[in-house]
Write an enzyme that holds these catalytic residues in place. Structure first.
Site, PDB file in Angstrom:
ATOM      1  N   GLU A 286       0.817  -1.213   0.000  1.00  0.00           N
ATOM      2  CA  GLU A 286       0.000   0.000   0.000  1.00  0.00           C
ATOM      3  C   GLU A 286       0.854   1.268   0.000  1.00  0.00           C
ATOM      4  O   GLU A 286       0.415   2.324  -0.447  1.00  0.00           O
ATOM      5  CB  GLU A 286      -0.942   0.017   1.219  1.00  0.00           C
ATOM      6  CG  GLU A 286      -2.397   0.014   0.799  1.00  0.00           C
ATOM      7  CD  GLU A 286      -3.395  -0.009   1.931  1.00  0.00           C
ATOM      8  OE1 GLU A 286      -4.475  -0.577   1.715  1.00  0.00           O
ATOM      9  OE2 GLU A 286      -3.136   0.515   3.035  1.00  0.00           O
ATOM     10  N   HIS A 307       7.569 -26.768  -0.881  1.00  0.00           N
ATOM     11  CA  HIS A 307       6.900 -27.846  -1.610  1.00  0.00           C
ATOM     12  C   HIS A 307       5.798 -27.297  -2.506  1.00  0.00           C
ATOM     13  O   HIS A 307       4.921 -28.033  -2.934  1.00  0.00           O
ATOM     14  CB  HIS A 307       6.354 -28.872  -0.615  1.00  0.00           C
ATOM     15  CG  HIS A 307       7.456 -29.503   0.179  1.00  0.00           C
ATOM     16  ND1 HIS A 307       7.943 -30.767  -0.070  1.00  0.00           N
ATOM     17  CD2 HIS A 307       8.201 -29.007   1.200  1.00  0.00           C
ATOM     18  CE1 HIS A 307       8.924 -31.029   0.777  1.00  0.00           C
ATOM     19  NE2 HIS A 307       9.106 -29.976   1.556  1.00  0.00           N
ATOM     20  N   LYS A 421     -13.961   0.616  -4.318  1.00  0.00           N
ATOM     21  CA  LYS A 421     -15.065   1.107  -3.478  1.00  0.00           C
ATOM     22  C   LYS A 421     -16.067   1.887  -4.340  1.00  0.00           C
ATOM     23  O   LYS A 421     -17.272   1.731  -4.192  1.00  0.00           O
ATOM     24  CB  LYS A 421     -14.528   2.049  -2.389  1.00  0.00           C
ATOM     25  CG  LYS A 421     -13.696   1.367  -1.334  1.00  0.00           C
ATOM     26  CD  LYS A 421     -13.411   2.369  -0.219  1.00  0.00           C
ATOM     27  CE  LYS A 421     -12.307   1.881   0.679  1.00  0.00           C
ATOM     28  NZ  LYS A 421     -11.795   2.938   1.546  1.00  0.00           N
TER      29      LYS A 421
HETATM   30  O1  PA5 Z   1      -3.357   1.399   5.914  1.00  0.00           O
HETATM   31  C1  PA5 Z   1      -4.439   1.903   5.680  1.00  0.00           C
HETATM   32  O2  PA5 Z   1      -4.609   3.141   5.771  1.00  0.00           O
HETATM   33  C2  PA5 Z   1      -5.633   1.066   5.304  1.00  0.00           C
HETATM   34  O3  PA5 Z   1      -5.286  -0.255   5.123  1.00  0.00           O
HETATM   35  C3  PA5 Z   1      -6.698   1.172   6.374  1.00  0.00           C
HETATM   36  O4  PA5 Z   1      -6.167   0.735   7.594  1.00  0.00           O
HETATM   37  C4  PA5 Z   1      -7.923   0.323   6.016  1.00  0.00           C
HETATM   38  O5  PA5 Z   1      -8.423   0.698   4.777  1.00  0.00           O
HETATM   39  C5  PA5 Z   1      -9.020   0.498   7.076  1.00  0.00           C
HETATM   40  O6  PA5 Z   1      -9.370   1.841   7.216  1.00  0.00           O
HETATM   41  P1  PA5 Z   1     -10.165   2.365   8.471  1.00  0.00           P
HETATM   42  O7  PA5 Z   1      -9.321   2.176   9.687  1.00  0.00           O
HETATM   43  O8  PA5 Z   1     -10.420   3.797   8.182  1.00  0.00           O
HETATM   44  O9  PA5 Z   1     -11.435   1.552   8.553  1.00  0.00           O
END
Ligand code: PA5
Length: 431
Positions: A286, A307, A421
């Site tokens: 990310e 394996h 989304k």
């Molecule tokens: O690292 C990040 O910002 C994302 O993976 C969020 O943690 C994830 O989308 C969840 O978001 P939120 O805590 O707003 O529900």
């Protein structure tokens, strides 16, 4: 302390490339400290270990103690950075058969990390007959997956205990002011903790987001923070790659990328680290995967995956490098017994520990993969414990920031996550 060894990566990369990247590291290091780089408003994690207050830690431990007294199960509702850090630490430390043990620890369950109806059905069915409490973790307070799981679980909890007792079994971890979860928590009087504004989800494991579930599971959050603090001090001191291991890791993986190695596989020989790898995959995927750049983060658990994926790693396209978490010690000792008949031919190992065999498997694999053209970065720790996990968490977070800046991306945003989304909401008819 966590040690980094890059000798098995060096021979695969152009040393001028390595030196070029290293030259830029001083200013990158400084921009992290001065908070002047891209996405600097999300650098709160950088001095989190040294700045977390004893009062917050005490509040987390006290809240965890209350839950431990009254609940047999504890459901952690969250997705991405709102659950992976906690799960990484808990599963690294806990007995792999915890679910079947009669211990004083509440069993930790997870929800809101998928949209599977069957998963939620089976979870609710289990909880029908069990005493439980839950935490709902969402920084934005509006993420669909945890919101649906939370709505279902609140209804279940209220039907089971009544509204007042249910409210005392819910802890909300969210933004200080914004979001639907903050409003709801205040309306219903839930105990709350804050996700700091300047800490993004995937960098939040050392805030209540990770610390509360870890403490409920029975692990020592003070030692975890101490480990992170140790690494924070070690890395803050210098941008010299021989002093700052996060810099060495960031330079090496970027130099490998520039030499055509664009897939990194985080390897362990200890199955308890499986979720640590999931946390690492999210952190790097990310943070780096944007603007059509970045190293693809993958994971493998050895010897299990030798394996399966072992074939590709040994013999497939040569674009893969490995980062091996090498653990030199184990908690328990089991030796291989002598057998009179020796039909399985294993008597040559009798009296040897299982870990000795695992260590030899690790050595043999390392040599085979290097010989097969797979560069290896080795990270060594002596044990899987809170102190070392704290060190590794901070090390990987910092190296991720250095790497993102080397790639010239903002490591702290995630614009790509919005695309699915948008389509999903359109399909669902959200206004
Ligand atoms: O690292 C990040 O910002 C994302 O993976 C969020 O943690 C994830 O989308 C969840 O978001 P939120 O805590 O707003 O529900």
């Amino acid at each position: 302390m966590l040690k980094i060894d890059i000798q098995h990566a060096n021979s695969f990369l152009d040393s001028n490339e390595y030196k070029n990247i290293a030259k830029g590291m001083n200013s990158i290091h400084q921009s992290v400290i001065d908070k002047t780089g891209r996405g600097a408003e999300f650098l709160g994690w950088h001095n989190l270990p040294s700045s977390i207050t004893p009062e917050i830690l005490e509040d987390i431990k006290q809240t965890a103690e209350n839950i431990r007294k009254k609940a047999k199960f504890f459901v952690v509702i969250g997705i991405g950075g709102s659950y992976l850090g906690a799960r990484a630490v808990i599963e690294s430390l806990q007995n792999p058969f915890e679910a079947y043990q009669n211990s004083n620890n509440p069993k930790i369950l997870y929800a809101g990390q998928n949209l599977s109806e069957d998963y939620l059905h089976d979870l609710l069915a289990l909880l029908d007959n069990e005493d439980y409490a839950l935490t709902v973790i969402s920084k934005s307070g509006t993420t669909t997956e945890p919101a649906i799981a939370f709505r279902l679980l609140v209804k279940h909890l209220e039907a089971k205990y009544g509204a007042e007792e249910a409210a005392s079994r819910i802890i909300a971890i969210t933004d200080a002011e914004k979001g639907a979860l903050r409003t709801l928590a205040e309306q219903k009087g839930y105990k709350t903790f804050i996700v700091p504004d300047d800490v993004g989800g995937r960098f939040s494991v050392l805030t209540p987001v990770g610390l509360l579930p870890i403490a409920v599971a029975g692990f020592n959050i003070d030692t975890l923070i101490d480990g992170a603090k140790f690494m924070e001090n070690a890395c803050s001191a210098s941008s010299d790659e021989n002093i700052n291991p996060a810099i060495k890791y960031a330079i090496t993986r970027n130099a490998l990328l520039r030499n055509g190695y664009d897939i990194e596989i985080l390897i362990n020989f200890s199955p308890s680290l499986m979720y640590f790898t999931e946390w690492w995959k999210q952190l790097y995927g990310e943070s780096e995967g944007k603007e059509h750049k970045g190293i693809f983060p993958a994971g493998a658990n050895f010897t299990t995956d030798l394996h399966s994926m072992g074939q590709y790693i040994q013999d497939g396209r040569r674009q893969v490098f490995e980062t091996l978490i090498s653990v030199t010690g184990v908690k328990h000792s089991i030796t291989i017994p002598e057998n009179e008949q020796d039909l399985d031919g294993l008597n040559y190992l009798s009296g040897k520990s299982v870990d000795y065999v695992n260590q030899m498997a690790q050595k043999g694999t390392l040599k085979a993969h290097i010989d097969g053209g797979v560069p290896n970065i080795i990270l060594e720790i002596d044990k899987i414990n809170e102190e070392n996990l704290g060190q590794m968490i901070y090390f990987f977070e910092l190296a991720c920031a250095y790497s993102g800046y080397t790639l010239d991306v903002n490591p702290f945003d995630q614009p790509g996550v919005e695309a699915y989304k948008k389509n999903m909401f359109e399909l669902l008819g959200k206004k």
